[in-house]
Each structure stands twice: as structure tokens, then as C-alpha cells.
Design an enzyme around this catalytic site. Structure first.
Site, PDB file in Angstrom:
ATOM      1  N   LYS A  51       0.871   0.809   9.310  1.00 52.98           N
ATOM      2  CA  LYS A  51       2.204   0.393   8.838  1.00 52.98           C
ATOM      3  C   LYS A  51       3.247   1.443   9.224  1.00 52.98           C
ATOM      4  O   LYS A  51       4.339   1.105   9.678  1.00 52.98           O
ATOM      5  CB  LYS A  51       2.178   0.197   7.313  1.00 52.98           C
ATOM      6  CG  LYS A  51       1.454  -1.083   6.899  1.00 52.98           C
ATOM      7  CD  LYS A  51       1.189  -1.133   5.392  1.00 52.98           C
ATOM      8  CE  LYS A  51       0.303  -2.319   5.054  1.00 52.98           C
ATOM      9  NZ  LYS A  51      -0.140  -2.350   3.654  1.00 52.98           N
ATOM     10  N   GLN A  95      -0.313   0.512  -1.513  1.00 54.96           N
ATOM     11  CA  GLN A  95      -1.540  -0.016  -0.910  1.00 54.96           C
ATOM     12  C   GLN A  95      -2.596  -0.290  -1.985  1.00 54.96           C
ATOM     13  O   GLN A  95      -2.916   0.599  -2.785  1.00 54.96           O
ATOM     14  CB  GLN A  95      -2.070   0.993   0.126  1.00 54.96           C
ATOM     15  CG  GLN A  95      -3.234   0.472   0.937  1.00 54.96           C
ATOM     16  CD  GLN A  95      -2.855  -0.722   1.802  1.00 54.96           C
ATOM     17  OE1 GLN A  95      -1.833  -0.736   2.464  1.00 54.96           O
ATOM     18  NE2 GLN A  95      -3.693  -1.759   1.779  1.00 54.96           N
ATOM     19  N   ASP A 118       6.126  -6.439  -0.568  1.00 53.10           N
ATOM     20  CA  ASP A 118       4.872  -7.206  -0.568  1.00 53.10           C
ATOM     21  C   ASP A 118       5.049  -8.528  -1.311  1.00 53.10           C
ATOM     22  O   ASP A 118       4.212  -9.429  -1.181  1.00 53.10           O
ATOM     23  CB  ASP A 118       3.761  -6.403  -1.261  1.00 53.10           C
ATOM     24  CG  ASP A 118       2.907  -5.630  -0.260  1.00 53.10           C
ATOM     25  OD1 ASP A 118       2.752  -6.115   0.875  1.00 53.10           O
ATOM     26  OD2 ASP A 118       2.397  -4.561  -0.629  1.00 53.10           O
TER      27      ASP A 118
END
Ligand code: NAP
Length: 236
Positions: A51, A95, A118
Site C-alpha cells: 500500500k 491493517q 476502508d
């Protein structure tokens, strides 16, 4: 026909780089993404590294926060509060999975909705469910992009999503519904998965186990997206 995900990803990245240039022209600074990782889960190490690399390639600002496995919940929540307030940070990715001693729900709930890139937080989940503008989860959004690139008709199509996680299955079903597909969600208690697959014009599999869906089950002409990141077992 095989959908060339790598070629489509390269186009998406080029579009983002153009968008970033436009933002820099207007605002004088790039949008910034903060990625937070707790512990050394090997898959998470790779995901976060990729990322950050993708951010750099697209000209986005990136901030990597790696915390040790023993980090307390309070320390993690403190970091997220600081990132929520940081004007250089426009998106925050935490994460998953987090270590067991950390309550992931509290972490997800604390990320500011406008920075929750997200789309896992309650405000953005509600927006998706209610059909309101909001940040949509990236993996199912990517699947929709793949389906569009393959010119798959979605309106009125029978779509089967296998898996019902918050990260993939549920938002995938809602995004397909938003596109007027007739959506079925299958999961581990589904009685006859083969029969469900056999009726579907579009199958999106997000199960986490390779080769669970057999090629022979697929209706001829159907479009299949395999979200799973797993290797088939090999016998020597
Ligand atoms: P997950 O939370 O483990 O969910 C798996 C889902 O599969 C569950 O809903 C489960 O049903 C269902 N399932 C398990 N066995 C089944 C069976 N025999 N028949 C039908 N359904 C079954 O996984 P996830 O986070 O959604 O991820 C799924 C896969 O996508 C993983 O391989 C993951 O690595 C991958 N992934 C890829 C990306 C990407 O960017 N490509 C992103 C995220 C995840 P129950 O709910 O009944 O248990």
C-alpha cells in the site's frame, strides 16, 4: 475470456496519479494516507508495504505506523486520535487482523468517517446500506470495476456472493444490489452451494479456501471473480 486484473489495476493507478496531480495543483499538497500495522503478521507486512509503495508511485503522501505486537489498546486509540486530527492525513487504514488483546470494533469505530478509506466504520457501512454517499470498501469496489471492465451486465442479473464477511461478502452484495442485480449471499451453512452457483450469471467468491467452487458448477457464459488469496493444495 480471462479478465486481466493486472492491466486494469495499472489503469486505475494511472487514473489515481492524474487525480493526485490535480489535487496538488489545487491544494498545494497531495492527499495523504496513513497505514497502521500492529505486530508482524507476515501477510499484513506485505499488504502494508504494498500500500505504501502504491501511494508513493501515485504521488500520494504516505505515513506508515508500525507498532509492536504488545501495543496496548489505549496507545493504538491514541495514535488514531492523532491521525484523525492530522491535516496531512486524509485517509487511515488500520491493517486487520489486530492482535487478540485489542478490541477491533473499538478501533474501527474511532477512525473518523471521512478518513475511513476502508469503509468499515459504522457511518460508512450505514451509508452503503442506505444508498447514501460515503466511502465504500475497496475490495468489493475493485470487483465492481473488474465486472464493469469485462462489460458484465449487472442489471437484472442473478449474482451470487459466496462469503458474508464485513470486509468482502456483505459490502459486495450491497454494491451488486446498488447496480440492480438480483443478489444471493451464500455462506458455510448454505444447503446446496452447487445449485446456487449453477443459477448465477455472476459469481463472486470470497471464502478463503481454494477450489471450493468447482468449474463444472459454473453456468456457461457466467462471469466469475475469485477474491480469495489462497494457493491450491498440491499433491506430489
Ligand atoms: P472470512 O472473514 O474468513 O469469510 C469467509 C466467508 O466464507 C465466511 O462468510 C464463511 O461463511 C464463508 N465460507 C467458508 N466456508 C464456506 C463453505 N464451505 N461454503 C460457503 N461459504 C463458506 O474471509 P474474508 O475476509 O471475507 O476473505 C475471503 C477471502 O478473500 C480470503 O481468501 C482473503 O484472503 C481474501 N481477500 C482478498 C482481498 C483482495 O484484495 N484480493 C481482500 C480481502 C480478502 P460463514 O460466515 O458461515 O462462516
Amino acid at each position: 475470456m480471462i479478465i486481466d486484473g493486472k492491466a486494469i489495476a495499472a489503469r486505475v493507478r494511472a487514473e489515481i496519479a492524474e487525480g493526485v496531480k490535480a489535487v496538488v495543483g489545487r491544494a498545494g499538497m497531495p492527499p495523504g494516507l496513513a497505514a497502521v500495522r500492529v505486530g508482524e503478521d507476515p501477510a499484513s507486512v506485505i499488504y502494508v508495504r504494498n500500500k505504501i509503495k502504491a501511494c508513493k508511485e501515485a504521488g500520494l503522501g504516505s505515513f506508515e505506523h508500525v507498532l509492536p505486537e504488545r501495543t496496548t489498546q489505549e496507545d493504538l486509540l491514541g495514535l488514531l486520535s492523532r491521525l484523525n486530527a492530522d491535516r496531512r492525513v486524509h485517509g487511515i487504514l488500520v491493517q486487520l487482523p489486530l492482535p487478540k488483546h485489542i478490541d477491533a470494533d473499538r478501533v474501527i469505530d474511532l477512525v473518523a468517517p471521512e478518513k475511513d478509506v476502508d469503509g468499515f466504520g459504522p457511518r460508512n457501512v450505514a451509508a452503503l446500506t442506505m444508498g447514501r454517499p460515503g466511502l465504500r470498501p475497496c475490495t468489493p469496489s475493485g470487483c465492481i470495476r473488474l465486472l464493469d471492465e469485462a462489460e458484465t451486465p449487472l442489471q437484472g442479473a442473478r449474482a451470487l456472493v459466496v462469503g458474508r464477511s464485513l470486509i468482502v461478502g456483505k459490502p459486495m452484495a450491497l454494491l451488486l444490489l446498488e447496480r440492480n442485480a438480483t443478489v444471493t449471499v451464500a455462506h458455510s451453512r448454505t444447503r446446496d452451494l452447487a445449485a446456487e452457483v449453477g443459477q448465477a450469471d455472476v459469481v463472486v467468491a470470497a471464502i478463503g479456501r481454494a477450489e471450493l467452487i468447482k468449474g463444472a458448477w459454473i453456468k456457461p457464459g457466467a462471469t466469475v471473480i475469485d477474491v480469495g488469496m489462497n494457493r491450491p493444495s498440491r499433491t506430489c
